[in-house]
Design a protein around this motif. Structure first.
Motif, PDB file in Angstrom:
ATOM      1  N   TRP A 161       0.818  -1.558   0.144  1.00 41.90           N
ATOM      2  CA  TRP A 161      -0.102   0.405  -0.097  1.00 41.90           C
ATOM      3  C   TRP A 161       0.463   1.166  -0.037  1.00 41.90           C
ATOM      4  N   ALA A 162       0.290   2.422  -1.013  1.00 35.09           N
ATOM      5  CA  ALA A 162       0.781   3.513  -0.555  1.00 35.09           C
ATOM      6  C   ALA A 162       0.730   4.447  -0.500  1.00 35.09           C
ATOM      7  N   ARG A 163       0.549   5.933   0.033  1.00 30.18           N
ATOM      8  CA  ARG A 163      -0.339   7.185  -0.121  1.00 30.18           C
ATOM      9  C   ARG A 163       0.307   8.575  -0.803  1.00 30.18           C
ATOM     10  N   TYR A 164      -0.009   8.295  -2.191  1.00 32.33           N
ATOM     11  CA  TYR A 164       0.931   9.847  -3.122  1.00 32.33           C
ATOM     12  C   TYR A 164       0.193  10.981  -2.835  1.00 32.33           C
ATOM     13  N   SER A 165       0.882  12.126  -3.229  1.00 32.64           N
ATOM     14  CA  SER A 165       0.139  13.180  -2.334  1.00 32.64           C
ATOM     15  C   SER A 165       0.201  13.947  -3.942  1.00 32.64           C
ATOM     16  N   PHE A 166      -0.276  15.224  -4.037  1.00 31.09           N
ATOM     17  CA  PHE A 166      -0.523  16.351  -5.703  1.00 31.09           C
ATOM     18  C   PHE A 166      -1.065  16.932  -4.921  1.00 31.09           C
ATOM     19  N   THR A 167      -0.855  18.567  -6.286  1.00 30.04           N
ATOM     20  CA  THR A 167      -1.695  19.598  -5.535  1.00 30.04           C
ATOM     21  C   THR A 167      -1.797  19.707  -7.861  1.00 30.04           C
ATOM     22  N   LEU A 168      -3.700  20.373  -7.693  1.00 30.20           N
ATOM     23  CA  LEU A 168      -3.673  20.578  -8.730  1.00 30.20           C
ATOM     24  C   LEU A 168      -3.902  21.884  -8.795  1.00 30.20           C
ATOM     25  N   ALA A 169      -3.986  22.786  -9.702  1.00 28.57           N
ATOM     26  CA  ALA A 169      -4.240  23.879 -10.269  1.00 28.57           C
ATOM     27  C   ALA A 169      -6.687  24.458 -10.526  1.00 28.57           C
ATOM     28  N   PRO A 170      -6.408  24.877 -10.546  1.00 32.81           N
ATOM     29  CA  PRO A 170      -8.029  24.750 -11.439  1.00 32.81           C
ATOM     30  C   PRO A 170      -7.897  24.508 -12.933  1.00 32.81           C
ATOM     31  N   GLN A 171      -8.839  23.305 -12.697  1.00 31.50           N
ATOM     32  CA  GLN A 171      -8.618  22.399 -14.548  1.00 31.50           C
ATOM     33  C   GLN A 171      -7.791  22.256 -14.856  1.00 31.50           C
ATOM     34  N   GLU A 172      -6.560  21.699 -13.589  1.00 28.10           N
ATOM     35  CA  GLU A 172      -5.304  21.334 -13.908  1.00 28.10           C
ATOM     36  C   GLU A 172      -5.492  19.140 -14.140  1.00 28.10           C
ATOM     37  N   THR A 173      -5.347  18.533 -15.379  1.00 18.28           N
ATOM     38  CA  THR A 173      -5.650  17.536 -15.343  1.00 18.28           C
ATOM     39  C   THR A 173      -3.678  16.926 -14.897  1.00 18.28           C
ATOM     40  N   VAL A 174      -3.314  15.333 -14.426  1.00 15.02           N
ATOM     41  CA  VAL A 174      -2.882  14.505 -14.035  1.00 15.02           C
ATOM     42  C   VAL A 174      -2.440  13.032 -14.273  1.00 15.02           C
ATOM     43  N   SER A 175      -1.891  12.832 -14.673  1.00 18.62           N
ATOM     44  CA  SER A 175      -1.491  11.563 -15.101  1.00 18.62           C
ATOM     45  C   SER A 175      -0.371  11.271 -13.957  1.00 18.62           C
ATOM     46  N   PHE A 176      -0.988   9.703 -13.252  1.00 14.90           N
ATOM     47  CA  PHE A 176       0.106   8.795 -12.181  1.00 14.90           C
ATOM     48  C   PHE A 176       0.225   7.932 -12.212  1.00 14.90           C
ATOM     49  N   CYS A 177       1.316   7.026 -12.633  1.00 10.65           N
ATOM     50  CA  CYS A 177       1.495   5.896 -13.338  1.00 10.65           C
ATOM     51  C   CYS A 177       1.750   5.253 -11.912  1.00 10.65           C
ATOM     52  N   VAL A 178       1.505   3.647 -11.869  1.00  8.10           N
ATOM     53  CA  VAL A 178       1.754   3.116 -10.660  1.00  8.10           C
ATOM     54  C   VAL A 178       2.262   1.775 -10.416  1.00  8.10           C
ATOM     55  N   ASN A 179       3.697   1.556 -10.613  1.00 16.12           N
ATOM     56  CA  ASN A 179       4.299   0.475 -10.929  1.00 16.12           C
ATOM     57  C   ASN A 179       4.224  -0.535 -10.180  1.00 16.12           C
ATOM     58  N   GLU A 180       3.453  -2.191 -10.342  1.00 14.87           N
ATOM     59  CA  GLU A 180       3.917  -2.659  -9.395  1.00 14.87           C
ATOM     60  C   GLU A 180       4.908  -4.371 -10.015  1.00 14.87           C
ATOM     61  N   GLU A 181       4.937  -5.037  -9.224  1.00 14.43           N
ATOM     62  CA  GLU A 181       5.953  -6.014  -9.860  1.00 14.43           C
ATOM     63  C   GLU A 181       5.675  -7.360  -8.479  1.00 14.43           C
ATOM     64  N   ALA A 182       5.426  -8.961  -9.178  1.00 13.31           N
ATOM     65  CA  ALA A 182       5.768  -9.500  -8.481  1.00 13.31           C
ATOM     66  C   ALA A 182       5.905 -10.754  -9.117  1.00 13.31           C
ATOM     67  N   GLU A 183       6.458 -12.276  -8.353  1.00 13.86           N
ATOM     68  CA  GLU A 183       7.028 -13.628  -8.988  1.00 13.86           C
ATOM     69  C   GLU A 183       6.199 -14.780  -8.346  1.00 13.86           C
ATOM     70  N   THR A 184       6.173 -14.762 -10.032  1.00 18.17           N
ATOM     71  CA  THR A 184       5.508 -16.655 -10.075  1.00 18.17           C
ATOM     72  C   THR A 184       6.317 -17.591 -10.678  1.00 18.17           C
ATOM     73  N   GLU A 185       6.181 -18.857  -9.909  1.00 14.51           N
ATOM     74  CA  GLU A 185       6.193 -19.643 -10.764  1.00 14.51           C
ATOM     75  C   GLU A 185       5.173 -21.142 -11.043  1.00 14.51           C
TER      76      GLU A 185
END
Length: 185
Positions: A161-185
């Motif tokens: 689990w993680a919490r991310y923080s942003f500031t947005l101006a009026p009518q601003e749009t941001v894209s943010f990518c969260v990457n995860e990894e797992a190893e399996t057999e």
């Protein structure tokens, strides 16, 4: 779904008991919400209602790649299969593997999951000084670990689990990518 919340930190030497609180901004009632028990220096986000001025869209992509291939062997007089690992096998085990036949493969795979959040402030006049995005890693494939550290302000040691923080101006749009990894057999 965006939720308005109050970020509360217990800066006293006292413990707060659980209950309900009423939240005001100046003379305006913002809402009521549950208050969890809080120790000194604890912090909580107290939800006070939906925020329809913020929109959040999410898309997820998954990629899998094979990182290791190992042969499975079995002796003709046994039903148990074993993996030959030349680095750790003793000499008598290596001899036994020469007397065995290949019965299959075991594949180790790395699975990478990317979640892209597109967050928009739809208000034409008000900025959003503190926008928090909480992301929980997938529990499939034995559990994923979150790899993205950019804009992260809080995370569990297990990286689930993680919490991310942003500031947005009026009518601003941001894209943010969260990457995860797992190893399996």
């Amino acid at each position: 779904l965006a939720v308005r919340a109050v970020h509360l930190t217990n800066t006293t030497d006292l413990c707060f008991a659980n209950g309900r609180v009423t939240v005001f901004e100046g003379q305006s009632l913002l809402g009521q919400c549950p208050l969890p028990p809080m120790l000194p220096n604890d912090e909580e986000l107290l939800p006070i209602g939906l925020d329809d001025s913020i929109s959040v869209m999410r898309s997820t992509e998954t990629a899998t790649k094979t990182t290791a291939v190992r042969l499975l062997f079995r002796h003709s007089d046994s039903t148990a299969a074993f993996v030959e690992d030349g680095a750790t096998m003793r000499s008598e085990e290596k001899k036994l593997s020469r007397d065995a036949s290949v019965v299959g493969l075991t594949l180790t795979k790395k699975v990478e999951k990317s979640t892209v959040y597109t967050i928009s402030n739809n208000d034409a006049s008000k900025a959003v000084p503190h926008l928090y995005l909480d992301h929980s890693a997938s529990s499939s494939n034995g559990g994923y670990a979150i790899k993205t550290v950019e804009a992260c302000i809080k995370a569990t040691p297990s990286k689930s689990w993680a919490r991310y923080s942003f500031t947005l101006a009026p009518q601003e749009t941001v894209s943010f990518c969260v990457n995860e990894e797992a190893e399996t057999e």
